[in-house]
Write a protein that holds these residues in place. Structure first.
Motif, short mmCIF file in Angstrom:
data_model
loop_
_atom_site.label_atom_id
_atom_site.label_comp_id
_atom_site.label_asym_id
_atom_site.label_seq_id
_atom_site.Cartn_x
_atom_site.Cartn_y
_atom_site.Cartn_z
N LEU A 142 0.82 -1.22 0.00
CA LEU A 142 0.00 0.00 0.00
C LEU A 142 0.85 1.27 0.00
N LEU A 144 2.75 2.53 2.30
CA LEU A 144 2.53 3.29 3.52
C LEU A 144 3.83 3.43 4.31
N TRP A 157 -4.72 8.84 2.55
CA TRP A 157 -3.70 7.98 3.15
C TRP A 157 -4.21 7.27 4.40
N ARG A 159 -7.20 6.33 4.76
CA ARG A 159 -8.04 5.26 4.22
C ARG A 159 -7.20 4.04 3.90
N ARG A 160 -6.00 4.27 3.37
CA ARG A 160 -5.10 3.14 3.09
C ARG A 160 -4.71 2.42 4.38
N LEU A 183 -9.43 6.99 -2.24
CA LEU A 183 -8.26 6.37 -2.85
C LEU A 183 -8.04 6.98 -4.24
N ALA A 187 -4.15 3.62 -6.53
CA ALA A 187 -4.49 2.78 -5.37
C ALA A 187 -5.71 1.92 -5.65
N LEU A 191 -5.90 -2.01 -5.46
CA LEU A 191 -6.92 -2.67 -4.64
C LEU A 191 -7.67 -3.72 -5.45
#
Length: 513
Positions: A142, A144, A157, A159-160, A183, A187, A191
């Protein structure tokens, strides 16, 4: 094999049944999309399935050992937590140990070595390193940053992070409530690939039509308290739904015609009240009761905008504008001329600078270099993706009319309650505080408020989040016929394709095409 079985689930708020004796099965390796109007009860049904709330009637049965995980529509976080801490929390006891270990390592000191060793031993006993690898793999996929705090991250972010929290638990059934909201397109593509590879079953709520088409193997629609199942993809659902609505309308018309004939008969007087006709009288009473209990399909939003006077031919002209934050270039030497009637989509990853560019073009933010010039006779209306323009403690009606009884649309006065009905707000809902509204209702309210202002330039920053499919399609039609100038930020690929005629694309490192 059935993983989850719902048997005659009912739930009511007030006198209307939100869920009315619903029966539903979720089988292994299914990808089921739950759709329906805002406020129909989709999130409530997901919470019942996840055992967060209990139905008024009925029961939910699970296959033994079935593990569920749910992505909430608006997840809550501790702003001081790092991304790693937030995701590790989802793993329960072993997650707390991983948090503790990482915190100790960050503060590495000789006197902490015994504590670190103790935590390591406990982690090894619970196969903790496997779970740590799982967390790091999800964060990597993701993209992150593990050590960044949630309070410093944008909505997209965060939400990720919420998505990472549910994925890391490796559930048998994954429950997703609007997973594509906030997103960006990259992304969403990631997903989709991840969910197609997911080995468990999936039940998700979505209004993203392209996402539904690619992911769903079955569509279930919640409409007026009932569930209807449509095997197949979204395109198949649309065909079957159209046929079902036509059949429903035909049956309703036949019923209403028969009822009208019987009402004429009963008014013939004494002839209708003879003993030998008592059965027909009883049948008429039953028809009346059936008709009174029929739940009509909710109407559609009536979009009507006060268009204001025509703007000048050139709306906005930007020449070599640049903007940098903390030594990071957001926009480099960007030039454009926006003409009256342009419908432009802004596309880019979260944090790329789309909202910054809008603020530069609106003169709400000064560029580091370059110039922005506005044309003549501009009436600009701005839809804010964070809904900051709404006071949560204000009532819906005051948010639109500011204490007045009437609003003016295209020079015509209209009562505010009638205007709000155009946006599907019943009188009792119109008197409710903004904070009680769902995400979709808040978006509808913001559109209602926005459209009371005379405007010939519309700036819409993520207007599609939380809107149901019918509302999306109506907004598409409206914007496609809007005579003014439109700047639209969206990650909804289908919506963009249907509305905009050109795009401004953020390619990274400040470069915009």
């Amino acid at each position: 094999m059935s993983l989850i079985n719902l048997d005659k689930i009912s739930m009511a708020f007030g006198h209307v049944a939100l869920l009315d004796k619903i029966a539903l099965r979720i089988d292994s390796n299914e990808r089921v999309c739950l759709i329906g109007r805002n406020g129909e009860g989709k999130s409530t049904l997901i919470k019942i399935i996840n055992n967060e709330i209990s139905p008024d009637q009925g029961k939910v049965e699970y296959q033994s050992g079935c593990k569920l995980a749910r992505l909430a529509q608006e997840p809550e976080f501790d702003a001081d937590n790092t991304v790693f801490q937030a995701v590790a929390k989802s793993l329960g006891t072993v997650g707390k140990l991983l948090e503790e270990y990482h915190e100790l390592v960050q503060r590495m000191d000789d006197h902490l070595l015994p504590q670190i060793e103790n935590v390591q031993i406990r982690l090894e006993a619970q196969d903790g390193w496997h779970f740590e690898q799982r967390v790091n793999t999800i964060l990597s996929k993701l993209k992150l940053p593990p050590e960044q705090t949630l309070g410093s991250m944008s909505g997209g972010w965060r939400r990720r992070v919420a998505l990472a929290q549910v994925l890391v638990t490796e559930p048998d059934v994954l429950l997703l409530d609007e997973p594509t909201n906030h997103l960006d397109i990259d992304a969403i593509n990631w997903l989709e690939e991840m969910l197609l590879d997911f080995k468990g079953s999936l039940l998700f709520i979505s209004h993203d039509r392209r996402f539904m088409q690619r992911i769903a193997t079955r569509i279930i629609e919640l409409d007026r308290g009932k569930i209807t199942s449509y095997p197949g993809d979204y395109a198949t659902y649309l065909r079957q739904k159209e046929a079902n609505l036509a059949a429903e309308a035909t049956l309703a018309a036949k019923f209403d015609k028969h009822l009208a004939e019987e009402e004429v008969w009963i008014r013939q007087g004494i002839k209708a009240r003879r003993t030998r006709n008592e059965g027909r009288v009883r049948a008429l009473k039953k028809l009346r009761q059936e008709r009174s209990q029929r739940r009509e399909k909710i109407g559609k939003i009536n979009l009507n905008l006060d268009k204001g006077e025509l703007s000048g031919r050139i709306v906005i002209e930007a020449e070599n504008i640049s903007k940098t934050y903390q030594n990071t270039p957001i926009i480099r030497d960007f030039s454009t001329v926006i003409m009256r009637g342009d419908r432009i989509g802004l596309i880019g990853s979260n944090g790329a600078g789309k909202t910054t560019l809008l603020k530069l073009l609106l003169d709400e933010l000064a560029p580091d270099s370059g110039t922005v010039k506005h044309g003549t006779k501009l009436n600009i209306s701005y839809f804010d993706q964070l809904r900051d323009q709404l006071d949560p403690n204000e009532t819906v009606v005051n948010a639109v009319a500011q204490g007045q009884d009437m609003v003016t649309i295209n020079g015509q006065q209209k009562h505010v309650m009638s205007y709000l009905r155009d946006f599907l707000f019943a009188p009792e809902r119109a008197r409710s505080p903004v904070k009680s509204l769902s995400g979709g209702e808040r978006n509808r309210l913001l559109l209602a408020r926005l459209f009371t202002q005379p405007t010939n330039v519309l700036i819409l920053d993520e207007p599609t989040n939380d809107l149901d499919v019918e509302s999306l399609e109506l907004l598409e039609d409206f914007l496609s016929n809007y005579p003014g100038t439109l700047l639209l930020v969206s990650h909804d690929r289908h919506f963009l394709d249907n509305v905009v005629t050109s795009t401004i694309v953020f390619e990274g490192n400040g470069h915009i095409q």
